[in-house]
Write a protein that holds these residues in place. Sequence first.
Motif, mmCIF file in Angstrom:
data_model
loop_
_atom_site.group_PDB
_atom_site.id
_atom_site.type_symbol
_atom_site.label_atom_id
_atom_site.label_comp_id
_atom_site.label_asym_id
_atom_site.label_seq_id
_atom_site.Cartn_x
_atom_site.Cartn_y
_atom_site.Cartn_z
ATOM 1 N N VAL A 28 74.227 64.427 71.971
ATOM 2 C CA VAL A 28 73.423 63.854 70.875
ATOM 3 C C VAL A 28 74.283 63.740 69.616
ATOM 4 O O VAL A 28 74.259 62.707 68.932
ATOM 5 C CB VAL A 28 72.148 64.693 70.619
ATOM 6 C CG1 VAL A 28 71.470 64.288 69.309
ATOM 7 C CG2 VAL A 28 71.169 64.548 71.774
ATOM 8 N N LYS A 29 75.059 64.772 69.325
ATOM 9 C CA LYS A 29 75.947 64.733 68.161
ATOM 10 C C LYS A 29 76.938 63.577 68.297
ATOM 11 O O LYS A 29 77.142 62.808 67.352
ATOM 12 C CB LYS A 29 76.688 66.068 68.039
ATOM 13 C CG LYS A 29 77.619 66.147 66.872
ATOM 14 C CD LYS A 29 78.313 67.504 66.834
ATOM 15 C CE LYS A 29 79.332 67.538 65.710
ATOM 16 N NZ LYS A 29 80.081 68.792 65.710
ATOM 17 N N ASP A 30 77.564 63.458 69.469
ATOM 18 C CA ASP A 30 78.508 62.365 69.718
ATOM 19 C C ASP A 30 77.825 61.008 69.579
ATOM 20 O O ASP A 30 78.391 60.070 69.025
ATOM 21 C CB ASP A 30 79.134 62.484 71.112
ATOM 22 C CG ASP A 30 80.035 63.694 71.263
ATOM 23 O OD1 ASP A 30 80.400 64.320 70.237
ATOM 24 O OD2 ASP A 30 80.360 64.034 72.423
ATOM 25 N N TYR A 31 76.595 60.916 70.088
ATOM 26 C CA TYR A 31 75.866 59.655 70.040
ATOM 27 C C TYR A 31 75.574 59.245 68.590
ATOM 28 O O TYR A 31 75.766 58.097 68.202
ATOM 29 C CB TYR A 31 74.579 59.741 70.859
ATOM 30 C CG TYR A 31 73.844 58.429 70.945
ATOM 31 C CD1 TYR A 31 74.396 57.350 71.620
ATOM 32 C CD2 TYR A 31 72.610 58.265 70.349
ATOM 33 C CE1 TYR A 31 73.742 56.131 71.690
ATOM 34 C CE2 TYR A 31 71.929 57.054 70.415
ATOM 35 C CZ TYR A 31 72.501 55.994 71.095
ATOM 36 O OH TYR A 31 71.852 54.786 71.152
ATOM 37 N N PHE A 32 75.150 60.207 67.764
ATOM 38 C CA PHE A 32 74.880 59.882 66.363
ATOM 39 C C PHE A 32 76.152 59.464 65.629
ATOM 40 O O PHE A 32 76.132 58.542 64.819
ATOM 41 C CB PHE A 32 74.204 61.049 65.633
ATOM 42 C CG PHE A 32 72.720 61.054 65.783
ATOM 43 C CD1 PHE A 32 71.959 59.979 65.355
ATOM 44 C CD2 PHE A 32 72.067 62.125 66.347
ATOM 45 C CE1 PHE A 32 70.579 59.964 65.494
ATOM 46 C CE2 PHE A 32 70.687 62.118 66.489
ATOM 47 C CZ PHE A 32 69.946 61.040 66.064
ATOM 48 N N ALA B 58 65.680 56.847 81.867
ATOM 49 C CA ALA B 58 66.438 57.964 81.294
ATOM 50 C C ALA B 58 67.131 57.542 80.008
ATOM 51 O O ALA B 58 67.154 58.297 79.027
ATOM 52 C CB ALA B 58 67.459 58.482 82.302
ATOM 53 N N ARG B 59 67.695 56.340 79.981
ATOM 54 C CA ARG B 59 68.371 55.848 78.774
ATOM 55 C C ARG B 59 67.388 55.753 77.601
ATOM 56 O O ARG B 59 67.686 56.165 76.484
ATOM 57 C CB ARG B 59 69.017 54.481 79.034
ATOM 58 C CG ARG B 59 70.266 54.537 79.893
ATOM 59 C CD ARG B 59 70.839 53.152 80.170
ATOM 60 N NE ARG B 59 71.124 52.408 78.955
ATOM 61 C CZ ARG B 59 72.221 52.529 78.217
ATOM 62 N NH1 ARG B 59 73.144 53.407 78.568
ATOM 63 N NH2 ARG B 59 72.405 51.801 77.133
ATOM 64 N N ARG B 60 66.222 55.218 77.863
ATOM 65 C CA ARG B 60 65.229 55.043 76.789
ATOM 66 C C ARG B 60 64.688 56.387 76.312
ATOM 67 O O ARG B 60 64.494 56.598 75.112
ATOM 68 C CB ARG B 60 64.121 54.122 77.267
ATOM 69 C CG ARG B 60 64.660 52.712 77.492
ATOM 70 C CD ARG B 60 63.774 51.853 78.328
ATOM 71 N NE ARG B 60 64.427 50.557 78.568
ATOM 72 C CZ ARG B 60 64.271 49.860 79.661
ATOM 73 N NH1 ARG B 60 63.471 50.283 80.628
ATOM 74 N NH2 ARG B 60 64.902 48.711 79.800
ATOM 75 N N LEU B 61 64.446 57.292 77.262
ATOM 76 C CA LEU B 61 63.976 58.626 76.876
ATOM 77 C C LEU B 61 65.062 59.372 76.101
ATOM 78 O O LEU B 61 64.756 60.098 75.149
ATOM 79 C CB LEU B 61 63.546 59.425 78.108
ATOM 80 C CG LEU B 61 62.220 59.003 78.733
ATOM 81 C CD1 LEU B 61 61.998 59.724 80.060
ATOM 82 C CD2 LEU B 61 61.057 59.254 77.786
ATOM 83 N N PHE B 62 66.323 59.193 76.485
ATOM 84 C CA PHE B 62 67.412 59.834 75.741
ATOM 85 C C PHE B 62 67.423 59.348 74.296
ATOM 86 O O PHE B 62 67.627 60.138 73.377
ATOM 87 C CB PHE B 62 68.768 59.585 76.416
ATOM 88 C CG PHE B 62 69.907 60.163 75.625
ATOM 89 C CD1 PHE B 62 70.100 61.539 75.557
ATOM 90 C CD2 PHE B 62 70.762 59.343 74.922
ATOM 91 C CE1 PHE B 62 71.135 62.077 74.800
ATOM 92 C CE2 PHE B 62 71.801 59.866 74.158
ATOM 93 C CZ PHE B 62 71.990 61.237 74.105
ATOM 94 N N HIS C 258 75.766 57.044 75.584
ATOM 95 C CA HIS C 258 74.344 56.906 75.901
ATOM 96 C C HIS C 258 74.116 57.143 77.392
ATOM 97 O O HIS C 258 73.162 57.827 77.795
ATOM 98 C CB HIS C 258 73.870 55.516 75.479
ATOM 99 C CG HIS C 258 72.405 55.415 75.283
ATOM 100 N ND1 HIS C 258 71.604 54.677 76.112
ATOM 101 C CD2 HIS C 258 71.582 55.965 74.361
ATOM 102 C CE1 HIS C 258 70.354 54.770 75.703
ATOM 103 N NE2 HIS C 258 70.313 55.543 74.639
ATOM 104 N N ASN C 259 74.987 56.597 78.218
ATOM 105 C CA ASN C 259 74.894 56.821 79.669
ATOM 106 C C ASN C 259 75.053 58.291 80.014
ATOM 107 O O ASN C 259 74.359 58.805 80.891
ATOM 108 C CB ASN C 259 75.939 55.983 80.415
ATOM 109 C CG ASN C 259 75.601 54.516 80.438
ATOM 110 O OD1 ASN C 259 74.453 54.120 80.241
ATOM 111 N ND2 ASN C 259 76.611 53.687 80.651
ATOM 112 N N GLU C 260 75.966 58.967 79.334
ATOM 113 C CA GLU C 260 76.168 60.397 79.564
ATOM 114 C C GLU C 260 74.900 61.168 79.205
ATOM 115 O O GLU C 260 74.471 62.055 79.937
ATOM 116 C CB GLU C 260 77.362 60.904 78.751
ATOM 117 C CG GLU C 260 77.565 62.402 78.807
ATOM 118 C CD GLU C 260 77.912 62.944 80.182
ATOM 119 O OE1 GLU C 260 77.821 64.175 80.370
ATOM 120 O OE2 GLU C 260 78.251 62.159 81.100
ATOM 121 N N GLY C 261 74.283 60.833 78.086
ATOM 122 C CA GLY C 261 73.040 61.499 77.694
ATOM 123 C C GLY C 261 71.929 61.270 78.695
ATOM 124 O O GLY C 261 71.167 62.192 79.020
ATOM 125 N N SER C 262 71.829 60.070 79.226
ATOM 126 C CA SER C 262 70.777 59.788 80.209
ATOM 127 C C SER C 262 71.052 60.525 81.515
ATOM 128 O O SER C 262 70.130 60.993 82.176
ATOM 129 C CB SER C 262 70.612 58.284 80.438
ATOM 130 O OG SER C 262 71.770 57.719 80.974
#
Length: 167
Positions: A98-102, A153-157, A131-135
Amino acid sequence: MASKKDAPMTRITHIALDDANMPPPTPEIDQERKVAMFDLLEENSFVLPEREKGPVPEGPYHLSLSIRDKRLVFDVETEAAEKAAEFHLSLGPFRQVVKDYFQICESYFEAVKKLPPSQIETIDMARRGIHNEGSRVLQERLSGKAEIDTDTARRLFTLICVLHFGG
Protein backbone atom coordinates in the motif's frame (compact mmCIF):
# COMPACT_ATOMS: atom_id res chain seq x y z
CA MET A 1 -19.96 -20.48 -21.12
CA ALA A 2 -21.95 -18.18 -18.86
CA SER A 3 -20.57 -14.74 -18.10
CA LYS A 4 -20.02 -13.48 -14.57
CA LYS A 5 -23.11 -11.31 -14.91
CA ASP A 6 -25.14 -14.48 -15.54
CA ALA A 7 -24.08 -15.81 -12.13
CA PRO A 8 -25.84 -13.41 -9.73
CA MET A 9 -25.33 -15.70 -6.73
CA THR A 10 -21.56 -15.26 -6.88
CA ARG A 11 -21.22 -11.53 -6.99
CA ILE A 12 -21.25 -8.36 -4.95
CA THR A 13 -24.17 -6.03 -5.71
CA HIS A 14 -23.53 -3.40 -3.04
CA ILE A 15 -20.35 -2.16 -1.41
CA ALA A 16 -19.82 0.23 1.47
CA LEU A 17 -16.62 1.69 2.87
CA ASP A 18 -16.62 2.60 6.52
CA ASP A 19 -14.68 5.83 6.17
CA ALA A 20 -16.69 7.89 8.66
CA ASN A 21 -13.74 8.59 10.97
CA MET A 22 -11.24 9.28 8.22
CA PRO A 23 -9.96 12.58 6.86
CA PRO A 24 -11.51 13.64 3.57
CA PRO A 25 -9.72 12.06 0.61
CA THR A 26 -7.77 14.05 -1.92
CA PRO A 27 -9.55 14.55 -5.26
CA GLU A 28 -7.29 11.88 -6.81
CA ILE A 29 -8.02 9.35 -4.06
CA ASP A 30 -11.74 10.11 -4.27
CA GLN A 31 -11.68 9.53 -8.04
CA GLU A 32 -9.79 6.22 -7.60
CA ARG A 33 -12.44 5.11 -5.08
CA LYS A 34 -15.35 6.05 -7.34
CA VAL A 35 -13.87 4.26 -10.35
CA ALA A 36 -13.03 1.13 -8.32
CA MET A 37 -16.52 0.97 -6.82
CA PHE A 38 -18.23 1.51 -10.18
CA ASP A 39 -16.06 -1.10 -11.93
CA LEU A 40 -16.47 -3.55 -9.06
CA LEU A 41 -20.25 -3.35 -9.14
CA GLU A 42 -20.29 -3.64 -12.93
CA GLU A 43 -18.38 -6.91 -12.92
CA ASN A 44 -17.00 -9.03 -10.11
CA SER A 45 -16.74 -12.57 -8.86
CA PHE A 46 -17.17 -13.28 -5.15
CA VAL A 47 -17.72 -16.85 -3.98
CA LEU A 48 -17.97 -17.97 -0.38
CA PRO A 49 -16.68 -21.55 0.02
CA GLU A 50 -18.71 -24.36 1.54
CA ARG A 51 -18.55 -24.57 5.34
CA GLU A 52 -18.58 -27.45 7.77
CA LYS A 53 -21.26 -25.76 9.91
CA GLY A 54 -23.89 -25.70 7.21
CA PRO A 55 -24.78 -24.20 3.86
CA VAL A 56 -23.38 -20.87 2.75
CA PRO A 57 -26.08 -18.21 2.43
CA GLU A 58 -26.65 -17.55 -1.24
CA GLY A 59 -25.70 -14.26 -2.82
CA PRO A 60 -25.73 -11.83 -4.32
CA TYR A 61 -23.85 -10.15 -1.51
CA HIS A 62 -23.49 -6.78 0.13
CA LEU A 63 -19.93 -6.09 1.27
CA SER A 64 -18.83 -3.62 3.89
CA LEU A 65 -15.11 -2.89 4.20
CA SER A 66 -13.64 -1.26 7.26
CA ILE A 67 -10.56 -1.07 9.41
CA ARG A 68 -11.22 -1.98 13.04
CA ASP A 69 -8.62 -2.58 15.72
CA LYS A 70 -5.90 -2.37 13.06
CA ARG A 71 -7.50 -5.17 11.05
CA LEU A 72 -9.18 -5.13 7.67
CA VAL A 73 -12.77 -6.32 8.11
CA PHE A 74 -14.89 -7.84 5.35
CA ASP A 75 -18.52 -7.95 6.50
CA VAL A 76 -20.64 -9.91 4.02
CA GLU A 77 -24.45 -10.05 4.03
CA THR A 78 -27.05 -11.35 1.63
CA GLU A 79 -29.43 -8.93 -0.06
CA ALA A 80 -31.95 -9.91 2.63
CA ALA A 81 -29.49 -8.59 5.27
CA GLU A 82 -28.63 -12.12 6.48
CA LYS A 83 -25.07 -12.42 7.79
CA ALA A 84 -23.13 -14.49 5.25
CA ALA A 85 -19.56 -14.11 6.53
CA GLU A 86 -17.18 -11.84 8.36
CA PHE A 87 -13.43 -12.06 8.18
CA HIS A 88 -10.71 -10.01 9.79
CA LEU A 89 -7.37 -9.78 8.02
CA SER A 90 -4.13 -8.49 9.46
CA LEU A 91 -3.03 -5.26 7.80
CA GLY A 92 0.64 -6.25 8.12
CA PRO A 93 0.92 -8.06 4.77
CA PHE A 94 -0.62 -5.04 3.01
CA ARG A 95 1.42 -2.23 4.59
CA GLN A 96 4.44 -2.18 2.28
CA VAL A 97 2.53 -2.71 -0.95
CA VAL A 98 0.00 0.00 0.00
CA LYS A 99 2.85 2.38 0.85
CA ASP A 100 4.56 1.59 -2.48
CA TYR A 101 1.26 2.02 -4.32
CA PHE A 102 0.63 5.47 -2.82
CA GLN A 103 4.17 6.58 -3.64
CA ILE A 104 3.91 5.47 -7.26
CA CYS A 105 0.43 6.99 -7.59
CA GLU A 106 1.75 10.30 -6.29
CA SER A 107 4.53 10.15 -8.89
CA TYR A 108 2.00 9.27 -11.56
CA PHE A 109 -0.36 12.15 -10.69
CA GLU A 110 2.58 14.59 -10.76
CA ALA A 111 3.92 13.11 -14.02
CA VAL A 112 0.58 13.55 -15.76
CA LYS A 113 0.87 17.30 -15.11
CA LYS A 114 4.31 17.84 -16.61
CA LEU A 115 6.03 14.86 -18.25
CA PRO A 116 5.85 13.54 -21.82
CA PRO A 117 3.62 10.52 -22.54
CA SER A 118 6.54 8.06 -22.75
CA GLN A 119 7.62 8.83 -19.19
CA ILE A 120 4.04 8.75 -17.93
CA GLU A 121 3.62 5.31 -19.52
CA THR A 122 6.71 4.00 -17.71
CA ILE A 123 5.40 5.20 -14.34
CA ASP A 124 1.94 3.80 -15.13
CA MET A 125 3.44 0.38 -15.89
CA ALA A 126 5.16 0.42 -12.50
CA ARG A 127 1.90 1.50 -10.87
CA ARG A 128 0.04 -1.41 -12.50
CA GLY A 129 2.75 -3.83 -11.35
CA ILE A 130 2.44 -2.72 -7.72
CA HIS A 131 -1.35 -2.84 -8.03
CA ASN A 132 -1.11 -6.42 -9.30
CA GLU A 133 1.09 -7.32 -6.34
CA GLY A 134 -1.48 -5.88 -3.93
CA SER A 135 -4.29 -7.83 -5.56
CA ARG A 136 -2.21 -11.02 -5.37
CA VAL A 137 -1.63 -10.44 -1.63
CA LEU A 138 -5.38 -9.92 -1.17
CA GLN A 139 -6.23 -13.14 -3.00
CA GLU A 140 -3.75 -15.02 -0.80
CA ARG A 141 -5.15 -13.48 2.39
CA LEU A 142 -8.71 -14.38 1.37
CA SER A 143 -7.79 -17.98 0.54
CA GLY A 144 -10.28 -20.31 2.23
CA LYS A 145 -12.54 -17.37 3.11
CA ALA A 146 -13.69 -16.10 -0.30
CA GLU A 147 -12.72 -16.77 -3.89
CA ILE A 148 -12.27 -13.69 -6.06
CA ASP A 149 -10.93 -13.27 -9.56
CA THR A 150 -8.01 -11.00 -10.45
CA ASP A 151 -10.13 -8.05 -11.58
CA THR A 152 -12.21 -8.19 -8.40
CA ALA A 153 -9.03 -8.40 -6.32
CA ARG A 154 -7.58 -5.36 -8.12
CA ARG A 155 -10.67 -3.26 -7.43
CA LEU A 156 -10.91 -4.38 -3.81
CA PHE A 157 -7.20 -3.59 -3.35
CA THR A 158 -7.88 -0.05 -4.54
CA LEU A 159 -10.61 0.27 -1.89
CA ILE A 160 -8.28 -1.13 0.76
CA CYS A 161 -5.77 1.57 -0.22
CA VAL A 162 -8.49 4.20 0.21
CA LEU A 163 -9.16 2.90 3.73
CA HIS A 164 -5.41 2.89 4.46
CA PHE A 165 -5.20 6.50 3.30
CA GLY A 166 -7.29 7.53 6.27
CA GLY A 167 -6.10 4.88 8.68
